[in-house]
Write an enzyme that holds these catalytic residues in place. Structure first.
Site, PDB file in Angstrom:
ATOM      1  N   LEU A 129      51.273  35.549  36.715  1.00 51.27           N
ATOM      2  CA  LEU A 129      50.907  36.065  38.039  1.00 51.27           C
ATOM      3  C   LEU A 129      49.519  35.546  38.386  1.00 51.27           C
ATOM      4  O   LEU A 129      48.566  35.769  37.633  1.00 51.27           O
ATOM      5  CB  LEU A 129      50.889  37.600  38.015  1.00 51.27           C
ATOM      6  CG  LEU A 129      50.239  38.265  39.233  1.00 51.27           C
ATOM      7  CD1 LEU A 129      51.147  38.156  40.443  1.00 51.27           C
ATOM      8  CD2 LEU A 129      49.939  39.730  38.961  1.00 51.27           C
ATOM      9  N   GLY A 137      38.343  40.068  42.748  1.00 52.12           N
ATOM     10  CA  GLY A 137      38.977  40.877  41.697  1.00 52.12           C
ATOM     11  C   GLY A 137      39.607  42.117  42.308  1.00 52.12           C
ATOM     12  O   GLY A 137      40.748  42.094  42.770  1.00 52.12           O
ATOM     13  N   SER A 138      38.809  43.184  42.383  1.00 51.92           N
ATOM     14  CA  SER A 138      39.329  44.423  42.985  1.00 51.92           C
ATOM     15  C   SER A 138      39.714  44.188  44.447  1.00 51.92           C
ATOM     16  O   SER A 138      40.674  44.763  44.944  1.00 51.92           O
ATOM     17  CB  SER A 138      38.284  45.532  42.883  1.00 51.92           C
ATOM     18  OG  SER A 138      38.012  45.809  41.529  1.00 51.92           O
ATOM     19  N   SER A 189      43.860  39.587  54.789  1.00 50.41           N
ATOM     20  CA  SER A 189      44.927  39.905  53.824  1.00 50.41           C
ATOM     21  C   SER A 189      46.320  39.786  54.460  1.00 50.41           C
ATOM     22  O   SER A 189      47.317  39.645  53.757  1.00 50.41           O
ATOM     23  CB  SER A 189      44.719  41.294  53.237  1.00 50.41           C
ATOM     24  OG  SER A 189      44.702  42.245  54.270  1.00 50.41           O
ATOM     25  N   GLU A 253      55.775  48.102  38.458  1.00 49.78           N
ATOM     26  CA  GLU A 253      55.024  47.380  37.426  1.00 49.78           C
ATOM     27  C   GLU A 253      53.961  48.276  36.791  1.00 49.78           C
ATOM     28  O   GLU A 253      53.751  48.248  35.583  1.00 49.78           O
ATOM     29  CB  GLU A 253      54.329  46.161  38.046  1.00 49.78           C
ATOM     30  CG  GLU A 253      55.289  45.063  38.402  1.00 49.78           C
ATOM     31  CD  GLU A 253      54.823  44.234  39.577  1.00 49.78           C
ATOM     32  OE1 GLU A 253      53.619  44.278  39.895  1.00 49.78           O
ATOM     33  OE2 GLU A 253      55.659  43.549  40.196  1.00 49.78           O
ATOM     34  N   ARG A 254      53.304  49.069  37.627  1.00 49.25           N
ATOM     35  CA  ARG A 254      52.242  49.921  37.076  1.00 49.25           C
ATOM     36  C   ARG A 254      52.812  50.981  36.138  1.00 49.25           C
ATOM     37  O   ARG A 254      52.227  51.275  35.106  1.00 49.25           O
ATOM     38  CB  ARG A 254      51.455  50.560  38.217  1.00 49.25           C
ATOM     39  CG  ARG A 254      50.626  49.491  38.920  1.00 49.25           C
ATOM     40  CD  ARG A 254      49.574  50.027  39.819  1.00 49.25           C
ATOM     41  NE  ARG A 254      48.662  48.930  40.142  1.00 49.25           N
ATOM     42  CZ  ARG A 254      47.838  48.922  41.161  1.00 49.25           C
ATOM     43  NH1 ARG A 254      47.798  49.952  41.986  1.00 49.25           N
ATOM     44  NH2 ARG A 254      47.036  47.909  41.372  1.00 49.25           N
ATOM     45  N   GLY A 357      37.073  55.929  10.151  1.00 52.15           N
ATOM     46  CA  GLY A 357      35.682  55.753   9.728  1.00 52.15           C
ATOM     47  C   GLY A 357      35.252  54.295   9.843  1.00 52.15           C
ATOM     48  O   GLY A 357      35.632  53.595  10.792  1.00 52.15           O
TER      49      GLY A 357
HETATM   50  C1  LIG Z   1      42.641  40.106  29.858  1.00 45.36           C
HETATM   51  C2  LIG Z   1      42.865  40.104  31.327  1.00 45.36           C
HETATM   52  C3  LIG Z   1      44.103  39.695  31.819  1.00 45.36           C
HETATM   53  C4  LIG Z   1      44.310  39.634  33.209  1.00 45.36           C
HETATM   54  N1  LIG Z   1      45.502  39.133  33.666  1.00 45.36           N
HETATM   55  C5  LIG Z   1      45.621  38.865  35.013  1.00 45.36           C
HETATM   56  C6  LIG Z   1      46.751  38.145  35.502  1.00 45.36           C
HETATM   57  O1  LIG Z   1      47.656  37.794  34.764  1.00 45.36           O
HETATM   58  N2  LIG Z   1      46.793  37.859  36.831  1.00 45.36           N
HETATM   59  C7  LIG Z   1      45.806  38.235  37.700  1.00 45.36           C
HETATM   60  O2  LIG Z   1      45.932  37.941  38.877  1.00 45.36           O
HETATM   61  N3  LIG Z   1      44.728  38.944  37.259  1.00 45.36           N
HETATM   62  C8  LIG Z   1      44.608  39.248  35.932  1.00 45.36           C
HETATM   63  N4  LIG Z   1      43.495  39.918  35.462  1.00 45.36           N
HETATM   64  C9  LIG Z   1      42.454  40.320  36.400  1.00 45.36           C
HETATM   65  C10 LIG Z   1      42.328  41.829  36.578  1.00 45.36           C
HETATM   66  O3  LIG Z   1      43.378  42.335  37.352  1.00 45.36           O
HETATM   67  C11 LIG Z   1      40.937  42.063  37.189  1.00 45.36           C
HETATM   68  O4  LIG Z   1      39.997  41.844  36.145  1.00 45.36           O
HETATM   69  C12 LIG Z   1      40.757  43.440  37.764  1.00 45.36           C
HETATM   70  O5  LIG Z   1      41.565  43.606  38.900  1.00 45.36           O
HETATM   71  C13 LIG Z   1      39.290  43.727  38.150  1.00 45.36           C
HETATM   72  O6  LIG Z   1      38.726  42.689  38.866  1.00 45.36           O
HETATM   73  P1  LIG Z   1      37.291  42.109  38.394  1.00 45.36           P
HETATM   74  O7  LIG Z   1      37.400  41.812  36.944  1.00 45.36           O
HETATM   75  O8  LIG Z   1      36.941  40.993  39.297  1.00 45.36           O
HETATM   76  O9  LIG Z   1      36.289  43.293  38.560  1.00 45.36           O
HETATM   77  P2  LIG Z   1      35.468  43.675  39.896  1.00 45.36           P
HETATM   78  O10 LIG Z   1      36.395  43.823  41.045  1.00 45.36           O
HETATM   79  O11 LIG Z   1      34.321  42.752  40.045  1.00 45.36           O
HETATM   80  O12 LIG Z   1      34.922  45.114  39.497  1.00 45.36           O
HETATM   81  C14 LIG Z   1      33.759  45.338  38.706  1.00 45.36           C
HETATM   82  C15 LIG Z   1      33.491  46.837  38.700  1.00 45.36           C
HETATM   83  O13 LIG Z   1      33.251  47.291  40.042  1.00 45.36           O
HETATM   84  C16 LIG Z   1      34.140  48.338  40.366  1.00 45.36           C
HETATM   85  N5  LIG Z   1      34.494  48.287  41.774  1.00 45.36           N
HETATM   86  C17 LIG Z   1      34.895  47.216  42.506  1.00 45.36           C
HETATM   87  N6  LIG Z   1      35.136  47.566  43.774  1.00 45.36           N
HETATM   88  C18 LIG Z   1      34.902  48.891  43.862  1.00 45.36           C
HETATM   89  C19 LIG Z   1      34.960  49.857  44.914  1.00 45.36           C
HETATM   90  N7  LIG Z   1      35.354  49.529  46.141  1.00 45.36           N
HETATM   91  N8  LIG Z   1      34.599  51.125  44.647  1.00 45.36           N
HETATM   92  C20 LIG Z   1      34.223  51.486  43.394  1.00 45.36           C
HETATM   93  N9  LIG Z   1      34.151  50.629  42.357  1.00 45.36           N
HETATM   94  C21 LIG Z   1      34.482  49.353  42.590  1.00 45.36           C
HETATM   95  C22 LIG Z   1      35.354  48.117  39.455  1.00 45.36           C
HETATM   96  O14 LIG Z   1      36.115  49.314  39.278  1.00 45.36           O
HETATM   97  C23 LIG Z   1      34.683  47.652  38.181  1.00 45.36           C
HETATM   98  O15 LIG Z   1      34.229  48.753  37.471  1.00 45.36           O
HETATM   99  C24 LIG Z   1      43.289  40.041  34.086  1.00 45.36           C
HETATM  100  C25 LIG Z   1      42.062  40.501  33.580  1.00 45.36           C
HETATM  101  C26 LIG Z   1      41.848  40.501  32.223  1.00 45.36           C
HETATM  102  C27 LIG Z   1      40.510  40.947  31.715  1.00 45.36           C
END
Ligand SMILES: Cc1cc2nc3c(=O)[nH]c(=O)nc-3n(C[C@H](O)[C@H](O)[C@H](O)COP(=O)(O)OP(=O)(O)OC[C@H]3O[C@@H](n4cnc5c(N)ncnc54)[C@H](O)[C@@H]3O)c2cc1C
Length: 397
Positions: A129, A137-138, A189, A253-254, A357
């Site tokens: 995916l 990210g988020s 979006s 999925e979730r 431990g």
């Molecule tokens: C091992 C691994 C496998 C993954 N596999 C996939 C995959 O197969 N395909 C894919 O598409 N993605 C994948 N991901 C990505 C994953 O879905 C993202 O890491 C996740 O959605 C968070 O995005 P970010 O890491 O950019 O964190 P960020 O969005 O930068 O967030 C950083 C922090 O800020 C907080 N934050 C952000 N926005 C807000 C808000 N509006 N209000 C409050 N807090 C907020 C977050 O909760 C977090 O604590 C993977 C990630 C990992 C680590």
């Protein structure tokens, strides 16, 4: 205890049989791979591709395309049993067989399904995916910078894809990526489309394979798309319909991820029970100490709450039609399920390390591996905070 009695939760004998079959297979064939996968970040690709020999590929794919045609609940129990014995293998299986293939089954055109689904069933295709980006990210959809622009010079039937994707599970070994890109960047979006992207396309490359603290043994990568030409027939769902594709299977999925978490949590309890029985201090097994017993009882109770909520939600989402999820009460309930499961798993594995431990602090101990895996369940597929936001938005409507 290990194997749950699914009749206690209202599930069928057939579902118990699926669980038991996968449990035995995973114990005998997949668990022995765990230590090497974690230590060397080694992906047992051959073992993965031959899962079809035991009916564990294409589980969500109808028999007409060569799949097993199993229901959602059966897939959930496969995820739980496999993740009990080899959580990273289970996570890789979820990524390709559930998240990638399932969305293609639900949203792709008939021609595209006939072209690619058989490959998911015979192991020749591994799926991934591609949503997250270095800067998205988020806010994956809103901040998405990857574009897929119709080629005005040719017959207009191709898209040219440019951009980067980050943290993509199975990225380096996938043949098909369910890739999200902006086809109409002005629309934000609402201008995102989904593609079944073939990684043999010119201009695609794996920029880096990431060295992770957990989920070691399934590769995670940053991917680059540099002028990749993709035919319009590779669209999954309509142009600019990416949000619909994403949302169509999201709740299912979730919830399925929660079964992966239950498998990890149950394993943490079982190895902690074993350790407490054999580890002696003050002249007796530490299991005799009531404070240790209290930790074990807490772990058990926490897992019971994960099962109760996840099993209930699985029954609620198992036959969600396309367009039936991604909003409203079911969106809130499945987010609550995942928020609870992720947090509770983290408590369980933390308690497991405590029972072990100093041994639990050593990287090569199994409980340490489970602890490192557990943390991802508060981050991946929408962080705890994003899950909270979804719940609060629905509550405050
Ligand atoms: C091992 C691994 C496998 C993954 N596999 C996939 C995959 O197969 N395909 C894919 O598409 N993605 C994948 N991901 C990505 C994953 O879905 C993202 O890491 C996740 O959605 C968070 O995005 P970010 O890491 O950019 O964190 P960020 O969005 O930068 O967030 C950083 C922090 O800020 C907080 N934050 C952000 N926005 C807000 C808000 N509006 N209000 C409050 N807090 C907020 C977050 O909760 C977090 O604590 C993977 C990630 C990992 C680590």
């Amino acid at each position: 205890m290990t194997q749950p009695n699914l009749a206690n939760y209202g599930f069928t004998d057939e579902q118990q049989q699926v669980y038991d079959m996968v449990y035995r297979f995973s114990r005998d064939e997949l668990h022995p791979l765990c230590a090497k996968m974690d230590r060397e970040d080694w992906f047992p690709e051959e073992r993965f591709r031959t899962l079809h020999e035991v009916g564990l590929l294409g589980t969500s794919i109808p028999e007409a395309y060569g799949g097993q045609g199993l229901g959602f609940l059966e897939q959930c129990f496969i995820a739980e049993a496999m993740s009990y014995w080899n959580p990273t293998f289970g996570a890789g299986w979820l990524g390709t067989d559930s998240i990638c293939a399932h969305n293609i089954v639900r949203n792709a055109s008939e021609d595209l399904k006939q072209e690619i689904l058989p490959g998911f069933c015979d192991g020749s295709i591994i799926g991934a995916l591609g949503m997250t980006e270095p800067g998205a990210g988020s806010d994956a959809l809103g901040s998405m910078a990857t574009t897929a622009i119709r080629d005005g010079n040719g017959d207009g039937d191709d898209y040219i894809i440019n951009g980067r994707k980050m943290f993509i599970t199975m990225g380096p070994v996938a043949q098909i990526i369910l890739l999200y890109a902006k086809t109409d960047p002005e629309k934000g979006s609402r201008g995102v489309s989904a593609f079944a992207f073939d990684t043999r396309t010119d201009g695609f490359k794996v920029a880096q394979v990431l060295d992770k603290m957990g989920w070691r043994g399934i590769p995670t990568a940053e991917l680059v798309f540099d002028d990749c030409r993709v035919p319009a027939s590779r669209l999954v769902g309509p142009e600019n319909g990416g949000v619909g594709v994403l949302m169509s299977g999201l709740n299912m999925e979730r919830v399925m991820m929660c079964f992966h978490m239950i498998g990890v949590a149950q394993r943490a309890l079982d190895i902690s029970l074993e350790y407490a029985a054999q580890r002696k201090q003050f002249g007796q097994a530490i299991a005799n100490f009531q404070l240790v017993q209290g930790i074990l009882a807490d772990m058990y109770t926490d897992i019971q709450s994960m099962r109760a909520l996840s099993y209930q939600l699985a029954k609620e989402v198992h036959d969600l039609k396309v367009g039936g999820g991604g909003r409203g009460e079911i969106h809130m309930r499945s987010s609550a399920c995942m928020l609870h499961a992720g947090r509770t798993l983290m408590k369980v594995v933390d308690n497991g390390v405590q029972v072990h431990g100093g041994t639990g602090y050593i990287l090569e101990s199994e409980i340490n591996q489970l602890y490192r895996i557990g943390k991802l369940m508060e981050i991946g597929a929408g962080t705890n905070q994003i899950r909270q936001i979804i719940i609060a938005q629905e509550l405050l409507k």
